[in-house]
Design a protein around this motif. Structure first.
Motif, PDB file in Angstrom:
ATOM      1  N   ILE A  58       0.865  -1.178   0.000  1.00 34.97           N
ATOM      2  CA  ILE A  58       0.000   0.000   0.000  1.00 34.97           C
ATOM      3  C   ILE A  58       0.903   1.230   0.000  1.00 34.97           C
ATOM      4  O   ILE A  58       2.108   1.137   0.255  1.00 34.97           O
ATOM      5  CB  ILE A  58      -0.954   0.040   1.225  1.00 34.97           C
ATOM      6  CG1 ILE A  58      -0.171   0.024   2.543  1.00 34.97           C
ATOM      7  CG2 ILE A  58      -1.968  -1.088   1.165  1.00 34.97           C
ATOM      8  CD1 ILE A  58      -1.033   0.210   3.799  1.00 34.97           C
ATOM      9  N   GLY A  98      -6.815  -0.897   0.378  1.00 29.59           N
ATOM     10  CA  GLY A  98      -6.321   0.404   0.803  1.00 29.59           C
ATOM     11  C   GLY A  98      -7.324   1.211   1.603  1.00 29.59           C
ATOM     12  O   GLY A  98      -7.001   2.258   2.149  1.00 29.59           O
ATOM     13  N   GLN A 109      -3.568   4.127  -1.740  1.00 27.15           N
ATOM     14  CA  GLN A 109      -3.376   3.269  -2.916  1.00 27.15           C
ATOM     15  C   GLN A 109      -2.959   1.876  -2.463  1.00 27.15           C
ATOM     16  O   GLN A 109      -2.088   1.736  -1.613  1.00 27.15           O
ATOM     17  CB  GLN A 109      -2.282   3.869  -3.810  1.00 27.15           C
ATOM     18  CG  GLN A 109      -1.853   2.992  -4.965  1.00 27.15           C
ATOM     19  CD  GLN A 109      -2.857   2.982  -6.095  1.00 27.15           C
ATOM     20  OE1 GLN A 109      -3.482   3.985  -6.382  1.00 27.15           O
ATOM     21  NE2 GLN A 109      -3.004   1.852  -6.727  1.00 27.15           N
ATOM     22  N   ALA A 110      -3.589   0.853  -3.012  1.00 29.06           N
ATOM     23  CA  ALA A 110      -3.193  -0.533  -2.784  1.00 29.06           C
ATOM     24  C   ALA A 110      -2.628  -1.074  -4.097  1.00 29.06           C
ATOM     25  O   ALA A 110      -3.093  -0.698  -5.177  1.00 29.06           O
ATOM     26  CB  ALA A 110      -4.386  -1.372  -2.333  1.00 29.06           C
TER      27      ALA A 110
END
Length: 123
Positions: A58, A98, A109-110
């Protein structure tokens, strides 16, 4: 002259802009802990290895404080969902999506991860 035997290294890769990018060796990770890695565009990511051997990544920036510390967070699970808890204010971020588990309006963000064997010559 004899050739050095080959050994197999296992790399952790992230899917970034539809391309796989190697961020570290699997042996660089400790189960239950994270490490920070830098992507080519300067983005910091937090890469984790859980105790069952699965990798996650992440964004490393904690959206609540702005500090780049999520890689230092503790791993856990809630309702069967793996998360990393920020070491500062303890918000939990789902490692697959995320999404913040403590504030539905916040997410990081993942990244999709994979491990891949890469041949390397022994020194």
């Amino acid at each position: 002259m004899t050739m050095a035997p080959e050994r197999t290294a296992v790399r952790v890769e992230l899917l970034v802009d539809q391309r796989w990018f190697a961020v570290c060796e699997l042996t660089d990770l400790t189960p239950g802990r994270g490490v920070a890695a830098l992507l080519p565009d300067g983005t910091q990511v937090a890469v984790f290895l859980d105790r069952s051997g699965r990798t996650y990544a992440i964004a490393n920036r904690d959206p609540f404080t702005g500090a780049y510390v999520l890689s230092r967070g503790l791993l856990g699970s809630a309702g069967g969902r793996p998360f990393a808890a920020s070491p500062l204010l303890k918000q939990r971020f789902d490692l697959e999506t995320g999404r913040c588990l403590d504030d539905e309006g916040v997410a990081v963000q993942a990244y999709v991860t994979r491990t891949r064997e890469a041949a390397a010559r022994a020194a």
